[in-house]
Design a protein around this motif. Structure first.
Motif, PDB file in Angstrom:
ATOM      1  N   ASP A 100       0.841  -1.187   0.000  1.00  0.00           N
ATOM      2  CA  ASP A 100       0.000   0.000   0.000  1.00  0.00           C
ATOM      3  C   ASP A 100       0.882   1.245   0.000  1.00  0.00           C
ATOM      4  OD1 ASP A 100      -2.050  -1.740   0.134  1.00  0.00           O
ATOM      5  OD2 ASP A 100      -2.649  -1.292   2.198  1.00  0.00           O
ATOM      6  N   ASP A 102       0.229   3.991   1.716  1.00  0.00           N
ATOM      7  CA  ASP A 102      -0.089   4.893   2.825  1.00  0.00           C
ATOM      8  C   ASP A 102       0.881   4.781   3.988  1.00  0.00           C
ATOM      9  OD1 ASP A 102      -0.774   2.408   3.598  1.00  0.00           O
ATOM     10  OD2 ASP A 102      -2.857   2.831   4.053  1.00  0.00           O
ATOM     11  N   GLN A 104       1.559   2.313   5.714  1.00  0.00           N
ATOM     12  CA  GLN A 104       1.164   1.350   6.753  1.00  0.00           C
ATOM     13  C   GLN A 104       1.985   0.066   6.627  1.00  0.00           C
ATOM     14  OE1 GLN A 104      -3.479   1.655   6.517  1.00  0.00           O
ATOM     15  NE2 GLN A 104      -2.912   1.356   8.647  1.00  0.00           N
ATOM     16  N   ARG A 208      -2.042   4.547   9.944  1.00  0.00           N
ATOM     17  CA  ARG A 208      -2.030   5.432   8.773  1.00  0.00           C
ATOM     18  C   ARG A 208      -1.485   6.802   9.180  1.00  0.00           C
ATOM     19  NH1 ARG A 208      -4.183   6.921   3.821  1.00  0.00           N
ATOM     20  NH2 ARG A 208      -4.994   5.060   2.798  1.00  0.00           N
TER      21      ARG A 208
HETATM   22 MG    MG Z   1      -4.159   1.534   4.692  1.00  0.00          MG
END
Ligand code: MG
Ligand code: UDP
Length: 332
Positions: A100, A102, A104, A208
């Protein structure tokens, strides 16, 4: 037939993203520092799934400054599965990582994942956010239930099906069909495609940092519906008659017996001269009739399913993994 890519590189990192402008540079720098330290040759594929913020500008700039970065932009938001589809198609690395955008998923986990693919012979390694840093009620709990159900349906003992951070052998990403929102079931699709060496690695999960989750609460309903589809495909797509014909037969028999009993009682009472109602005044009659009709419908559905399979001329629905002589050059 797939052409062998001669520009072989070690690693492709595929990153689907939607409106993640705050994270991209930081993610890029972090990734590059980890991957360079390991001495990999690599490429980073950013798939912009229709962002409306400045994400694409940032990707363009990164790609200008670094030939290892490749950016793709969808004209609109098609969804994470489609972004992964494109990434999988374009990936040139021997090992493919998805993550991902983001922040994370932690890039520091990548070397260990790559080693599992390269040295321990895994087809796919999925990460497991053992300690999850997401809201408990809206995310963690539904996710636990989802994963439990996915384990039951698929028979794959993974803790975490839907983690964005995964590593694949190149061949695997070229073969799994990504459609709808099936990114939640990648391990399942891999198994169906015949790749059954699936591993799991507990990873550190991070909250996040910027922005917010791009999936709404409808994700669980969609997830459950997709799971039912998968269950159905897995069990009955080759023999629809086994399901529908079986159901139809049961319903039909119940209806038939019930009607026989109702008519039998009626005949008996008439014969004995006992006063009786019209059979059409009795609710049981209609229930039995419905069962009978539903049974016939089910049966027909199964039969049609079988007919469709019979006339389906696509054929070649198999995957030759190896052969003893080079493939002949056949025109497509
Ligand atoms: Mg995420
Ligand atoms: N994402 C995407 N298209 C979408 C929704 C999400 O490419 O339609 C990306 C998103 O930018 C992120 C990844 O998929 O890189 C995971 O999304 P998110 O972090 O919102 O999911 P969560 O962590 O909440 O499960």
């Amino acid at each position: 037939m797939e052409k062998r890519d001669t520009r072989g590189i070690d690693l492709s990192v595929v990153i689907p993203l939607l409106n993640e402008e705050e994270s991209l540079e930081e993610l890029y720098r972090w990734l590059v520092s980890v991957l360079e330290k390991e001495g990999y040759t690599f490429e980073i594929l950013f798939i912009d799934d229709g962002s409306t913020d400045g994400s694409w500008e940032i990707i363009r700039r990164l790609a200008e400054g670094d030939p290892r970065v490749r950016g793709f932009r969808f004209r609109r938001n098609y969804g994470k599965s489609q972004a992964l589809h494109l990434g999988f198609k374009e990936a040139r690395g021997e090992t493919v990582i998805t993550m991902d955008a983001d922040l994370q998923d932690n890039p520091e986990e990548i070397p260990a994942l790559v080693r599992m693919i390269r040295e321990q012979g895994y087809d796919l390694v999925s990460c497991w956010k053992k300690v999850r840093r997401d809201p408990v009620l809206t995310k963690n709990l539904p996710s636990k239930i989802f994963n439990w159900a996915a384990r039951r349906v698929s028979g794959i003992s993974l803790h975490d099906f839907n983690c964005g951070l995964k590593a694949y052998r190149r061949e695997v990403v070229k073969k799994i069909p990504m459609y709808g929102e099936m990114h939640r079931f990648i391990p399942f699709l891999a198994i169906q495609a015949g790749f059954d060496k699936i591993g799991e690695k507990p990873v550190k999960h991070m909250p996040r940092k910027y922005g917010r989750s791009k999936f709404g609460s409808d994700r669980f309903i969609k997830g459950v519906l997709d799971m039912i589809t998968l269950w159905f495909l897995l069990r009955f797509s080759k023999r629809p008659m086994y399901l529908f014909g079986g159901l139809g037969l049961i319903m039909f028999l119940i209806g038939f017996l019930a009607i026989a009993v109702i008519l039998g009682i009626k005949a008996y009472k008439l014969y004995r001269g006992i006063p009786t109602h019209l059979v059409t005044d009795r609710p049981w009659f209609y229930i039995a009739l419905t069962a009978l009709l539903a049974g016939i419908q089910f049966f027909l559905a199964g039969f049609l399913g079988e007919l469709i399979l019979q006339t389906d001329k696509r054929g070649g629905d198999y995957d030759v993994a190896e052969q003893t002589h080079p493939p002949s050059d056949q025109p497509d």
